[in-house]
Design an enzyme around this catalytic site. Structure first.
Site, mmCIF file in Angstrom:
data_model
loop_
_atom_site.group_PDB
_atom_site.id
_atom_site.type_symbol
_atom_site.label_atom_id
_atom_site.label_comp_id
_atom_site.label_asym_id
_atom_site.label_seq_id
_atom_site.Cartn_x
_atom_site.Cartn_y
_atom_site.Cartn_z
ATOM 1 N N THR A 54 -5.156 -2.911 8.620
ATOM 2 C CA THR A 54 -5.030 -4.259 8.084
ATOM 3 C C THR A 54 -4.893 -5.263 9.219
ATOM 4 O O THR A 54 -5.048 -4.923 10.400
ATOM 5 C CB THR A 54 -3.873 -4.321 7.051
ATOM 6 O OG1 THR A 54 -3.888 -5.599 6.417
ATOM 7 C CG2 THR A 54 -2.511 -4.100 7.696
ATOM 8 N N GLY A 82 -14.678 -15.620 7.435
ATOM 9 C CA GLY A 82 -14.044 -14.588 8.261
ATOM 10 C C GLY A 82 -14.397 -13.197 7.753
ATOM 11 O O GLY A 82 -15.377 -13.012 7.012
ATOM 12 N N GLY A 83 -13.582 -12.209 8.131
ATOM 13 C CA GLY A 83 -13.849 -10.817 7.760
ATOM 14 C C GLY A 83 -13.842 -10.612 6.251
ATOM 15 O O GLY A 83 -14.686 -9.889 5.709
ATOM 16 N N TYR A 106 -3.458 -12.656 -3.065
ATOM 17 C CA TYR A 106 -2.683 -12.040 -4.160
ATOM 18 C C TYR A 106 -1.188 -12.275 -4.028
ATOM 19 O O TYR A 106 -0.403 -11.769 -4.814
ATOM 20 C CB TYR A 106 -2.986 -10.543 -4.289
ATOM 21 C CG TYR A 106 -2.764 -9.748 -3.025
ATOM 22 C CD1 TYR A 106 -1.498 -9.366 -2.633
ATOM 23 C CD2 TYR A 106 -3.844 -9.392 -2.230
ATOM 24 C CE1 TYR A 106 -1.299 -8.647 -1.475
ATOM 25 C CE2 TYR A 106 -3.663 -8.661 -1.079
ATOM 26 C CZ TYR A 106 -2.386 -8.298 -0.701
ATOM 27 O OH TYR A 106 -2.212 -7.589 0.450
ATOM 28 N N ASP A 152 -13.169 -2.598 1.234
ATOM 29 C CA ASP A 152 -12.884 -3.921 0.661
ATOM 30 C C ASP A 152 -14.053 -4.396 -0.200
ATOM 31 O O ASP A 152 -13.843 -5.003 -1.261
ATOM 32 C CB ASP A 152 -12.637 -4.952 1.767
ATOM 33 C CG ASP A 152 -11.268 -4.801 2.407
ATOM 34 O OD1 ASP A 152 -10.346 -4.305 1.737
ATOM 35 O OD2 ASP A 152 -11.121 -5.178 3.582
ATOM 36 N N ASN A 169 -17.345 -23.319 4.670
ATOM 37 C CA ASN A 169 -16.239 -23.030 5.580
ATOM 38 C C ASN A 169 -15.807 -24.273 6.329
ATOM 39 O O ASN A 169 -16.627 -25.141 6.633
ATOM 40 C CB ASN A 169 -16.652 -21.937 6.576
ATOM 41 C CG ASN A 169 -15.448 -21.284 7.221
ATOM 42 O OD1 ASN A 169 -14.498 -20.915 6.522
ATOM 43 N ND2 ASN A 169 -15.445 -21.147 8.533
ATOM 44 N N ARG A 170 -14.484 -24.335 6.583
ATOM 45 C CA ARG A 170 -13.917 -25.462 7.353
ATOM 46 C C ARG A 170 -14.680 -25.637 8.667
ATOM 47 O O ARG A 170 -15.084 -26.726 9.021
ATOM 48 C CB ARG A 170 -12.426 -25.190 7.594
ATOM 49 C CG ARG A 170 -11.726 -26.214 8.437
ATOM 50 C CD ARG A 170 -10.266 -25.883 8.589
ATOM 51 N NE ARG A 170 -10.048 -24.589 9.262
ATOM 52 C CZ ARG A 170 -8.860 -24.059 9.505
ATOM 53 N NH1 ARG A 170 -7.769 -24.696 9.112
ATOM 54 N NH2 ARG A 170 -8.749 -22.898 10.115
ATOM 55 N N THR A 171 -14.854 -24.513 9.381
ATOM 56 C CA THR A 171 -15.643 -24.539 10.612
ATOM 57 C C THR A 171 -17.069 -24.145 10.224
ATOM 58 O O THR A 171 -17.371 -22.959 10.054
ATOM 59 C CB THR A 171 -15.068 -23.522 11.627
ATOM 60 O OG1 THR A 171 -13.653 -23.704 11.688
ATOM 61 C CG2 THR A 171 -15.689 -23.694 12.999
ATOM 62 N N SER A 202 0.798 -1.227 0.000
ATOM 63 C CA SER A 202 0.000 0.000 0.000
ATOM 64 C C SER A 202 0.834 1.283 0.000
ATOM 65 O O SER A 202 0.469 2.241 -0.688
ATOM 66 C CB SER A 202 -0.980 -0.006 1.171
ATOM 67 O OG SER A 202 -1.953 -1.009 0.968
ATOM 68 N N LYS A 232 -8.483 -5.039 12.052
ATOM 69 C CA LYS A 232 -9.679 -4.518 11.368
ATOM 70 C C LYS A 232 -10.918 -4.486 12.276
ATOM 71 O O LYS A 232 -11.793 -3.662 12.077
ATOM 72 C CB LYS A 232 -9.982 -5.327 10.107
ATOM 73 C CG LYS A 232 -9.029 -5.038 8.961
ATOM 74 C CD LYS A 232 -9.482 -5.759 7.691
ATOM 75 C CE LYS A 232 -8.495 -5.529 6.563
ATOM 76 N NZ LYS A 232 -8.969 -6.086 5.294
HETATM 77 P P1 ATR Z 1 -9.974 -12.789 7.279
HETATM 78 O O1 ATR Z 1 -10.337 -11.576 8.063
HETATM 79 O O2 ATR Z 1 -8.833 -12.584 6.321
HETATM 80 O O3 ATR Z 1 -11.157 -13.407 6.608
HETATM 81 P P2 ATR Z 1 -10.097 -14.808 9.332
HETATM 82 O O4 ATR Z 1 -11.268 -14.162 9.986
HETATM 83 O O5 ATR Z 1 -8.998 -15.356 10.213
HETATM 84 O O6 ATR Z 1 -9.361 -13.828 8.324
HETATM 85 O O7 ATR Z 1 -10.658 -15.978 8.385
HETATM 86 C C1 ATR Z 1 -9.802 -16.843 7.696
HETATM 87 C C2 ATR Z 1 -10.658 -17.800 6.854
HETATM 88 O O8 ATR Z 1 -9.811 -18.750 6.214
HETATM 89 C C3 ATR Z 1 -11.652 -18.627 7.687
HETATM 90 O O9 ATR Z 1 -12.779 -18.882 6.909
HETATM 91 C C4 ATR Z 1 -10.848 -19.906 7.937
HETATM 92 O O10 ATR Z 1 -11.630 -21.033 8.236
HETATM 93 P P3 ATR Z 1 -12.091 -21.335 9.773
HETATM 94 O O11 ATR Z 1 -13.235 -20.420 10.048
HETATM 95 O O12 ATR Z 1 -12.469 -22.769 9.760
HETATM 96 O O13 ATR Z 1 -10.869 -21.064 10.622
HETATM 97 C C5 ATR Z 1 -10.167 -20.068 6.611
HETATM 98 N N1 ATR Z 1 -8.982 -20.901 6.666
HETATM 99 C C6 ATR Z 1 -7.756 -20.567 7.143
HETATM 100 N N2 ATR Z 1 -6.898 -21.591 7.020
HETATM 101 C C7 ATR Z 1 -7.604 -22.620 6.449
HETATM 102 C C8 ATR Z 1 -7.279 -23.955 6.042
HETATM 103 N N3 ATR Z 1 -6.037 -24.465 6.207
HETATM 104 N N4 ATR Z 1 -8.253 -24.708 5.486
HETATM 105 C C9 ATR Z 1 -9.504 -24.212 5.297
HETATM 106 N N5 ATR Z 1 -9.861 -22.960 5.652
HETATM 107 C C10 ATR Z 1 -8.933 -22.187 6.232
#
Ligand code: ATR
Length: 294
Positions: A66, A138-139, A236, A112, A160-162, A21, A70
């Site tokens: 950042t 996430g955000g 990116y 964003d 999402n993973r979770t 930036s 945030k």
């Molecule tokens: P951001 O603000 O950049 O979105 P964040 O809130 O930490 O950052 O979210 C990261 C995202 O990437 C989440 O959706 C996370 O999944 P979880 O909610 O299950 O943690 C996902 N993520 C990060 N590492 C991952 C991985 N190895 N496999 C799958 N999803 C992943």
């Protein structure tokens, strides 16, 4: 040249030394002959309140925010735009009125979402009436989902993973956009295949594939990627992620994350200076300068 009249904006984050930036914004200031500078402001966790209050006290015009601050900056701002409130994250702070320093209101915004939509349209995809699959909750995913719904997307699958985080995101946005259809899903091959078949756009808003894990992808190696998809990767660094390379090989249209970085920055520039951002100068500073990170 920096002198007594130079105006300041900064980047609040931790760490910030690899950010692109400063190069992008300082190139923009220089090209318009504006006596402004954009400086990195490394703010360790725990000192966010003092940093935000310091912006007004020191007469900054504004800042970007950042990772990982945030959300953390939000309680210390005087007002939040609708986008920042709904997304639940601030990436741009505007300090209002240059005169009254420390009593000046601080406004939190989120560029964003708009940056994403501009980059998406630049990549040739029109979101109105579309069905979307968003990976992540996430955000970054919240900014993407907000942007797409505000631009007329009608069907959103969030994987999402979770899975509980996808459910929570869908509940939040379901209340705000009752006319749209939502489906929270786990991030597994079967759900991915079904969501991709039913969507015209797939967005990676997870951090999977980001340097140094450049051989990782949220899309499984052995799962065919449908060629009708447009695939947008917010990551990116690297510029061409594994996911984008998979999509390209499958004949799908691809959009990389640098365009969103450019357009969120251009919108922030406009909010601070009131001037039309020199897009091509900013694009050149991003795409040609140095290594890519944060
Ligand atoms: P951001 O603000 O950049 O979105 P964040 O809130 O930490 O950052 O979210 C990261 C995202 O990437 C989440 O959706 C996370 O999944 P979880 O909610 O299950 O943690 C996902 N993520 C990060 N590492 C991952 C991985 N190895 N496999 C799958 N999803 C992943």
């Amino acid at each position: 040249m920096i002198n007594g009249a130079t105006k300041l904006v900064g980047l609040i984050g931790w760490p910030v030394e690899h950010s692109l930036s400063p190069a992008m914004h300082n190139a923009a200031f220089a090209s318009l002959g504006l006596n402004w500078v954009y400086v990195p402001l490394p703010v360790p966790p725990g000192t966010v309140e003092a940093a935000v209050k310091g912006l007004a006290a020191l007469g900054f015009q504004g800042a970007n925010v950042t990772v990982p601050h945030k959300q953390a900056v939000m309680p210390y701002l005087d007002e939040l735009t609708e986008a920042a409130k709904i997304i639940g994250a601030v990436n741009t702070i505007v300090v209002g009125g240059a005169e009254a320093h420390s009593r000046t209101p601080l406004r939190g915004d989120n560029t964003d979402a708009e940056g994403f939509i501009r980059a998406l349209r630049e990549g040739g995809f029109e979101p109105q009436g579309s069905s979307i699959a968003v990976l992540g909750a996430g955000g970054a995913a919240r900014a993407v989902v907000y942007a797409l719904l505000a631009s007329g997307a009608t069907e959103v699958r969030v994987l999402n993973r979770t899975c509980e985080r996808a459910v929570a995101l869908v509940e939040d946005f379901g209340r705000l956009f009752p006319q749209a259809e939502f489906m929270p899903l786990p991030l597994n091959p079967q759900a991915l295949a079904e969501a991709a078949d039913a969507s015209s756009l797939l967005v990676n808003a997870t951090s999977v594939g980001m340097w140094p894990h450049i051989e990782d992808s949220p899309w499984p190696e052995d799962l065919p990627l449908p060629s009708h998809l447009t695939v947008f990767d917010l990551v990116y660094n690297p510029e061409r992620t594994k996911l984008l390379r998979q999509a390209e090989a499958a004949g799908a249209r691809t959009i990389g994350g640098l365009g969103m970085l450019l357009h969120q920055g251009a919108r922030a520039f406009e909010l601070w200076t009131g001037q039309k951002p020199p897009l091509e100068v900013m694009r050149k500073a991003l795409f040609l300068d140095g290594d890519t990170a944060v």
